[in-house]
Design a protein around this motif. Structure first.
Motif, PDB file in Angstrom:
ATOM      1  N   SER B 156      -1.751 -15.938 -35.960  1.00  0.00           N
ATOM      2  CA  SER B 156      -1.871 -17.369 -36.262  1.00  0.00           C
ATOM      3  C   SER B 156      -2.326 -18.166 -35.040  1.00  0.00           C
ATOM      4  CB  SER B 156      -0.525 -17.913 -36.728  1.00  0.00           C
ATOM      5  OG  SER B 156      -0.586 -19.326 -36.793  1.00  0.00           O
ATOM      6  N   SER B 159       0.583 -19.889 -33.145  1.00  0.00           N
ATOM      7  CA  SER B 159       1.527 -19.211 -32.247  1.00  0.00           C
ATOM      8  C   SER B 159       1.094 -19.302 -30.786  1.00  0.00           C
ATOM      9  CB  SER B 159       1.695 -17.748 -32.669  1.00  0.00           C
ATOM     10  OG  SER B 159       0.442 -17.087 -32.632  1.00  0.00           O
ATOM     11  N   ASP B 174       0.614 -16.458 -26.857  1.00  0.00           N
ATOM     12  CA  ASP B 174       1.789 -16.156 -27.697  1.00  0.00           C
ATOM     13  C   ASP B 174       2.731 -15.180 -26.999  1.00  0.00           C
ATOM     14  OD1 ASP B 174       0.748 -13.584 -28.011  1.00  0.00           O
ATOM     15  OD2 ASP B 174       0.144 -13.873 -30.092  1.00  0.00           O
TER      16      ASP B 174
END
Lengths: 64, 212
Positions: B156, B159, B174
């Protein structure tokens, strides 16, 4: 208790190196912060973790 | 026609305000590694009117870089420092650029980075990232470091984040997605992380520090 990456651990009295030896971190890929300051790599074996310390181990992954 | 330096500065001041633009113009930012992260970081900072960039990379532009890095087909084979300087000058003609076509090591890093107010770590190798982070934080206490970890794969967009680790150390990414396990890097997700890094530089320069 020593807070490491947000979790409480009962390891006061151990050095940073002794703590790291119990983990799977790759020592060449990490930076260690303790109470707001970086822990120099040459001092991992000397710095003793104390009750109330807050530690963050940043473990880098590849890609850029 | 290329605008004059005065016209250029006036346009930046109109967009950012004079006080902010003065801070951007006075800043020297080092970009360590000119791949997917570094090439995008440099372009964002050049557009913002950062006064001086120190560009460091030993590598040349390769056909396999073009899917995510800010180079062009006709630049294949050029040193990345030269190719990126060319592209930056097309965007920001008056930016001051210092180029170092070398591999950064523990032995040359401090000398290469000594004039930087803020250092962007933009390497791809995890050990190089850690080396630079430890070196800067241990030996350059006045310098800010904005590093990156975890931007591989198709995870995503949401993130990717920025965290303040110490008062001088910010980490973007992330913190999980390793290129070794994810298998690939795509321009959109690398750009997200690079944008976090460039934006953190602008926030540091305007003294808007993250709280955590």
């Amino acid at each position: 208790m020593v807070k490491i990456n947000g979790e409480e651990w009962n390891i006061a009295g151990k050095t940073v190196a002794e703590y790291l030896a119990t983990t799977s971190y790759n020592s060449k890929r990490i930076a260690v912060e303790r109470n707001g300051d970086i822990v120099p790599k040459s001092q991992y074996g000397e710095i003793v973790l104390e009750d109330g310390d807050s530690v963050e181990v940043v473990s880098f992954v590849g890609g850029g | 026609m290329i605008p004059t330096k005065e016209e250029w500065n006036k346009a930046l001041c109109q967009r950012h305000g004079e006080d902010v633009q003065k801070k951007f113009s006075a800043a020297t930012v080092a970009v360590c590694g000119l791949g997917g992260l570094g090439s995008h970081i440099a372009i964002s900072l050049a557009r913002a009117g950062i006064g001086k960039l120190i560009l460091i990379d030993f590598d040349r532009v390769d056909i396999t870089n073009l899917h995510r890095q800010q180079y062009k087909v006709n630049q294949i084979g050029m040193d990345k420092t030269d190719a990126l300087s060319e592209n930056l000058r097309e965007i920001a003609p008056y930016i001051d650029i210092e180029r170092h076509t070398v591999r950064m090591t523990e032995d040359n890093a401090v000398e290469l980075l000594k004039d930087a107010d803020i250092i962007c770590e933009a390497f791809d190798d995890a050990e190089s990232k850690a080396m630079l982070t430890n070196l800067v934080l241990e030996t350059m206490p006045k310098t800010f470091l904005v590093a990156a970890s975890g931007m591989a794969g198709f995870g995503s967009a949401n993130s990717i984040r920025t965290r303040k680790i110490t008062s001088k150390f910010y980490l973007c990414g992330d913190e999980q997605s390793d290129v070794k396990t994810e298998g690939s890097l795509v321009s959109s997700r690398v750009m997200l992380c690079a944008a976090h890094q460039a934006h953190t530089v602008l926030r540091i320069l305007t003294e808007q520090f993250e709280t955590e």
